[in-house]
Write a protein that holds these residues in place. Structure first.
Motif, PDB file in Angstrom:
ATOM      1  N   ASN A 137       0.856  -1.186   0.000  1.00 50.37           N
ATOM      2  CA  ASN A 137       0.000   0.000   0.000  1.00 50.37           C
ATOM      3  C   ASN A 137       0.892   1.236   0.000  1.00 50.37           C
ATOM      4  O   ASN A 137       2.121   1.123  -0.130  1.00 50.37           O
ATOM      5  CB  ASN A 137      -0.972  -0.024   1.189  1.00 50.37           C
ATOM      6  CG  ASN A 137      -0.266  -0.071   2.531  1.00 50.37           C
ATOM      7  OD1 ASN A 137       0.879   0.367   2.684  1.00 50.37           O
ATOM      8  ND2 ASN A 137      -0.942  -0.608   3.534  1.00 50.37           N
ATOM      9  N   LYS A 160      -0.987  -0.244  -4.409  1.00 43.58           N
ATOM     10  CA  LYS A 160      -2.398  -0.100  -4.059  1.00 43.58           C
ATOM     11  C   LYS A 160      -2.685   1.329  -3.611  1.00 43.58           C
ATOM     12  O   LYS A 160      -1.936   1.896  -2.830  1.00 43.58           O
ATOM     13  CB  LYS A 160      -2.768  -1.089  -2.944  1.00 43.58           C
ATOM     14  CG  LYS A 160      -2.542  -2.544  -3.327  1.00 43.58           C
ATOM     15  CD  LYS A 160      -2.877  -3.486  -2.191  1.00 43.58           C
ATOM     16  CE  LYS A 160      -1.964  -3.287  -0.998  1.00 43.58           C
ATOM     17  NZ  LYS A 160      -2.138  -4.329   0.042  1.00 43.58           N
ATOM     18  N   ASP A 171      -4.911   1.806  -8.614  1.00 43.60           N
ATOM     19  CA  ASP A 171      -3.942   0.744  -8.384  1.00 43.60           C
ATOM     20  C   ASP A 171      -3.065   0.664  -9.625  1.00 43.60           C
ATOM     21  O   ASP A 171      -3.581   0.645 -10.754  1.00 43.60           O
ATOM     22  CB  ASP A 171      -4.635  -0.593  -8.158  1.00 43.60           C
ATOM     23  CG  ASP A 171      -5.536  -0.583  -6.932  1.00 43.60           C
ATOM     24  OD1 ASP A 171      -5.192   0.111  -5.957  1.00 43.60           O
ATOM     25  OD2 ASP A 171      -6.576  -1.266  -6.952  1.00 43.60           O
ATOM     26  N   ARG A 222      -9.444  -7.418  -7.713  1.00 41.98           N
ATOM     27  CA  ARG A 222     -10.016  -6.091  -7.471  1.00 41.98           C
ATOM     28  C   ARG A 222     -11.544  -6.166  -7.435  1.00 41.98           C
ATOM     29  O   ARG A 222     -12.194  -5.536  -6.596  1.00 41.98           O
ATOM     30  CB  ARG A 222      -9.545  -5.090  -8.524  1.00 41.98           C
ATOM     31  CG  ARG A 222      -8.056  -4.790  -8.458  1.00 41.98           C
ATOM     32  CD  ARG A 222      -7.640  -3.738  -9.471  1.00 41.98           C
ATOM     33  NE  ARG A 222      -8.065  -2.401  -9.027  1.00 41.98           N
ATOM     34  CZ  ARG A 222      -9.100  -1.745  -9.505  1.00 41.98           C
ATOM     35  NH1 ARG A 222      -9.861  -2.287 -10.462  1.00 41.98           N
ATOM     36  NH2 ARG A 222      -9.408  -0.546  -9.054  1.00 41.98           N
TER      37      ARG A 222
END
Length: 251
Positions: A137, A160, A171, A222
């Motif tokens: 992330n 992300k 993303d 996703r």
């Protein structure tokens, strides 16, 4: 057709929203056969982590060996590791396998609790090099050296965007030698985001284990995460869990 055999190497979340528990739900809902090598046991809920106890590296290695030697493995997802020694044992075992690996470099839980110290993060390097995909992330990507550092080491990763600001989540897939690929979608406004990273990485691993290419596996993952966010049951007073069990064939 037999289901793809997916091994999750990760920590246990006592509240069921993240970690091994989220991985098992995700893999199962996407048609895979879930196996586990538990690295650590945590006492946690939607408000945070109150205690962490890592298993021995020997026990983690034995769990991996037990799965590989009998059932077999088609893909691996790595999550929370618990210690640099466990990271080293996991790398040793996976370097002997020829299956796709998805590495979620878990450092901080959605609640803000720290789940990896500096020594453990240093041990991530070996795992990122053998992984088909690393899924950091925003803060994790920066801790790993940012886009420049990842590019210099030739690491394929999915950046992300859920932790970034703004009404749109982006993303970005970066694979050495290829043009970056970007997925954009409206942000789902909810506090029930516990386990999103675990869910995405295990969903991608399940797709790869089923024979999907990397892009298709990411797209499936996703879709699954977004559907699970929409189906969150509303449990807890903090960062609540996703609704894995409510997702049907929308993925």
């Amino acid at each position: 057709m037999k289901p793809p055999r997916i091994l999750s190497i990760a920590g246990s979340d006592s509240s069921g929203g993240a970690g091994i528990q989220a991985d098992i739900k995700t893999i199962t809902m996407l048609g895979g056969f879930a196996m586990t090598a538990i690295t650590a046991v945590t006492a946690q809920n939607t408000l945070g982590v109150t205690m962490v106890e890592a298993l021995s590296p020997e026990m983690v290695g034995a769990q991996i060996d037990a799965c590989v030697s009998d059932v077999g493995v088609d893909a691996v997802k790595i999550g929370m590791l618990g210690s640099p020694q466990i990271a080293a044992v996991v790398a040793e075992r996976l370097e002997l396998l020829d299956v796709p690996v998805v590495f979620d470099p878990v450092m901080i839980a959605t609640s803000g609790s720290v789940l990896a110290d500096a020594a453990t993060i240093a041990g991530f390097e070996r795992l990122m090099k053998l992984a088909a995909l690393t899924t950091p992330n925003v803060p994790e990507l920066q801790a790993l050296g940012g886009p420049e550092g990842m590019a210099a080491r030739g690491i394929a990763y999915l950046a992300k965007g859920g932790d970034a600001e703004g009404p749109t989540v982006e993303d970005v897939l970066v694979v050495p030698g290829a043009e970056p690929q970007v997925w954009s979608a409206p942000r789902i406004i909810t506090r029930h985001t516990h386990g999103t990273g675990c869910t995405l990485s295990s969903a991608i691993a399940t797709g790869l284990g089923a024979g999907l290419d990397l892009v298709a596996a990411i797209e499936q993952g996703r879709r699954f995460v977004r559907a699970a966010l929409e189906a969150a049951p509303g449990f807890g007073s903090g960062s609540g869990p996703l609704g894995h069990q409510a997702v049907q064939s929308s993925s």
